[in-house]
Write an enzyme that holds these catalytic residues in place. Structure first.
Site, PDB file in Angstrom:
ATOM      1  N   ASP A   1       0.818  -1.221   0.000  1.00  0.00           N
ATOM      2  CA  ASP A   1       0.000   0.000   0.000  1.00  0.00           C
ATOM      3  C   ASP A   1       0.849   1.267   0.000  1.00  0.00           C
ATOM      4  O   ASP A   1       0.640   2.171  -0.818  1.00  0.00           O
ATOM      5  CB  ASP A   1      -0.939   0.006   1.217  1.00  0.00           C
ATOM      6  CG  ASP A   1      -1.981  -1.094   1.155  1.00  0.00           C
ATOM      7  OD1 ASP A   1      -2.416  -1.418   0.036  1.00  0.00           O
ATOM      8  OD2 ASP A   1      -2.353  -1.625   2.212  1.00  0.00           O
TER       9      ASP A   1
ATOM     10  N   ASP B   1      -7.871   2.642  11.149  1.00  0.00           N
ATOM     11  CA  ASP B   1      -6.614   3.386  11.247  1.00  0.00           C
ATOM     12  C   ASP B   1      -6.670   4.745  10.555  1.00  0.00           C
ATOM     13  O   ASP B   1      -6.042   5.708  10.999  1.00  0.00           O
ATOM     14  CB  ASP B   1      -5.456   2.562  10.685  1.00  0.00           C
ATOM     15  CG  ASP B   1      -5.074   1.411  11.602  1.00  0.00           C
ATOM     16  OD1 ASP B   1      -5.488   1.441  12.771  1.00  0.00           O
ATOM     17  OD2 ASP B   1      -4.381   0.494  11.150  1.00  0.00           O
TER      18      ASP B   1
ATOM     19  N   ARG C   1      -1.497   3.945  16.861  1.00  0.00           N
ATOM     20  CA  ARG C   1      -1.704   4.847  15.737  1.00  0.00           C
ATOM     21  C   ARG C   1      -1.565   6.334  16.089  1.00  0.00           C
ATOM     22  O   ARG C   1      -0.912   7.076  15.335  1.00  0.00           O
ATOM     23  CB  ARG C   1      -3.072   4.573  15.084  1.00  0.00           C
ATOM     24  CG  ARG C   1      -3.160   3.209  14.406  1.00  0.00           C
ATOM     25  CD  ARG C   1      -2.062   3.050  13.347  1.00  0.00           C
ATOM     26  NE  ARG C   1      -2.160   1.782  12.625  1.00  0.00           N
ATOM     27  CZ  ARG C   1      -1.330   0.775  12.763  1.00  0.00           C
ATOM     28  NH1 ARG C   1      -0.321   0.854  13.622  1.00  0.00           N
ATOM     29  NH2 ARG C   1      -1.482  -0.328  12.055  1.00  0.00           N
TER      30      ARG C   1
ATOM     31  N   SER D   1      -2.756 -10.683   7.118  1.00  0.00           N
ATOM     32  CA  SER D   1      -2.377  -9.290   7.353  1.00  0.00           C
ATOM     33  C   SER D   1      -2.000  -9.171   8.818  1.00  0.00           C
ATOM     34  O   SER D   1      -2.835  -9.410   9.701  1.00  0.00           O
ATOM     35  CB  SER D   1      -3.555  -8.357   7.019  1.00  0.00           C
ATOM     36  OG  SER D   1      -3.228  -7.020   7.337  1.00  0.00           O
TER      37      SER D   1
END
Length: 416
Positions: free
Chosen positions: A14, A122, A93, A171
């Site tokens: 990504d 996120d 985060r 993931s």
């Protein structure tokens, strides 16, 4: 004038495709990649650095492990779990976002970018921090509606340094506090995960025996491990190894995300499980019943805010005020037993303990001058209202069957 953007950069598919997209689709002259260390494995930094070099990307690594560990310890004081699991990714985060914002300000970037999709949590946790700044916020994957298949094809066309987008079946997101595993077959709630999805924890019961671990607290913060003072990062790392060896700290759950989606998540969190278990056990010793009951509301609100990434909100600041006052008494030690995938408290000690061994003992006749017989009056009143309510209800029902009794139980007696 040169336009610069700071990109949250992991070196994965990504964020790798985001680099040329920010230049081609958004018109940025320079992209600055920022990787933030919150306890990921060393190979992830190697991957990020190698990918950055292949892209000729200006790249910075920021060590934020201590800041993250301290936030995790704040969450311990609030017994913070979301739907039953410790907050790991959620707390990481905002720490990552703050670090990236710091780099962006230092290097005069005009914008901030991330590679999150439009389906996850996120994106919200990053942007609640970034939107407090005066910089533009960009989310190429979300804004361009990219799919993983499209990204793989794009990376192949551009010759980007990713292995065909193949990053494994699962993931995985790892930090000091937790390791999350999702995706592929795990998205099916009926699928039983294989043992190889786990890395921090052995199969519960595989390791025979047991181990006692003592955690020392000051004002609700963990400060010692088996009597030795240890800094926050080291304490978490050691406990992950110790408790993980006994299979402690696994969660397989259906999680409700902020956007309304329900997802299957698997987590590992050995140290978090131990510290949260020990902390709550100490609170049980030093708090009165009313304090314990009220604290559950504080804990729930802190956890909800933490899950949303709103750890700097006015509400959390107010909750921290209560915690600062109440946690002064949460000072002492707790011993937990690790065995067969379980962690349970087996001993606790504190100068603030609201407990009297002599008062609780069956061998003690009086308590502070109170005789056992003094409880007789209390026992007579206990449950009186409930007994009365049940009689009233029974009388009303009896009256409905033809007897002339009023709701209060009075009235004519039925004829013989």
């Amino acid at each position: 004038m040169t336009k610069r953007v700071a990109l949250a950069f992991s070196g994965g598919l990504d964020t790798t495709v985001c680099v040329p997209l920010l230049e081609e689709e958004y018109g940025y002259d320079e992209v600055v990649g920022v990787t933030v260390d919150v306890g990921q494995p060393a190979e992830e930094f190697d991957e990020a650095e190698e990918t950055a070099q292949a892209l000729d990307l200006e790249h910075y690594v920021v060590d934020a492990k201590t800041e993250f560990a301290e936030l995790c310890f704040d969450s311990v004081r609030a017994n913070a779990t979301y739907q039953g699991y410790p907050l790991g990714t959620a707390l990481a985060r905002p720490v990552i976002a703050e670090a990236i914002l710091g780099v962006a300000e230092e290097h005069d970037c005009d914008a901030l970018a991330h590679g999150c999709t439009g389906k996850g949590n996120d994106q919200l946790r990053f942007e609640t921090v970034w939107r407090a700044s005066d910089k533009e916020v960009i989310a190429p994957v979300r804004e361009l509606g990219l799919t993983r298949e499209w990204e793989i094809e794009y990376a192949d066309e551009k010759g980007l340094p990713v292995e065909g987008g193949n990053e494994g079946a699962w993931s995985i997101d790892t930090n000091l506090w937790s390791r999350s595993v999702e995706g592929d077959d795990l998205e099916d709630p009926t699928y039983v995960p294989p043992e190889d999805i786990y890395d921090w924890t052995t199969t519960p019961g595989e390791v025979e025996g047991e181990e006692l671990v003592e955690i020392g607290f000051e004002m609700g913060y963990p400060v010692t491990l088996n009597g030795e003072a240890v800094d926050s990062v080291e304490l978490i790392e050691e406990l992950n190894e110790i408790a993980g060896a006994y299979g402690v700290g696994r969660t397989d759950m259906m999680e409700d995300r902020m956007l309304g989606l329900k997802v299957r998540e698997n987590y590992e969190h050995p140290a978090a499980t131990v510290l949260l278990t020990a902390h709550e056990a100490l609170e049980q010793l030093v708090f009165t019943k009313s304090e314990r009951d009220f604290k559950q509301q504080i804990d729930d609100q802190w956890a909800q805010q933490g899950y949303k990434g709103l750890v700097n909100s006015p509400l959390v600041n107010s909750l921290e005020g209560y915690l600062d006052a109440g946690q002064e008494k949460v000072t002492g030690t707790v011993t937990v037993k690790l065995q067969g995938g379980q962690c349970r408290p087996v001993a606790r000690d504190s100068d603030y303990g609201v407990y009297s061994e002599s008062a609780a003992s069956f061998n003690t006749e009086t308590v502070d001058g109170i005789e056992q017989a003094d409880a007789t009056g209390v026992a007579k009143y206990h449950g009186f209202q409930e007994r009365l309510a049940n009689r009233v209800l029974e009388n009303v029902k009896t009256g409905e069957n033809g007897e002339t009794l009023a709701a209060d139980g009075s009235g004519d007696e039925p004829e013989e």
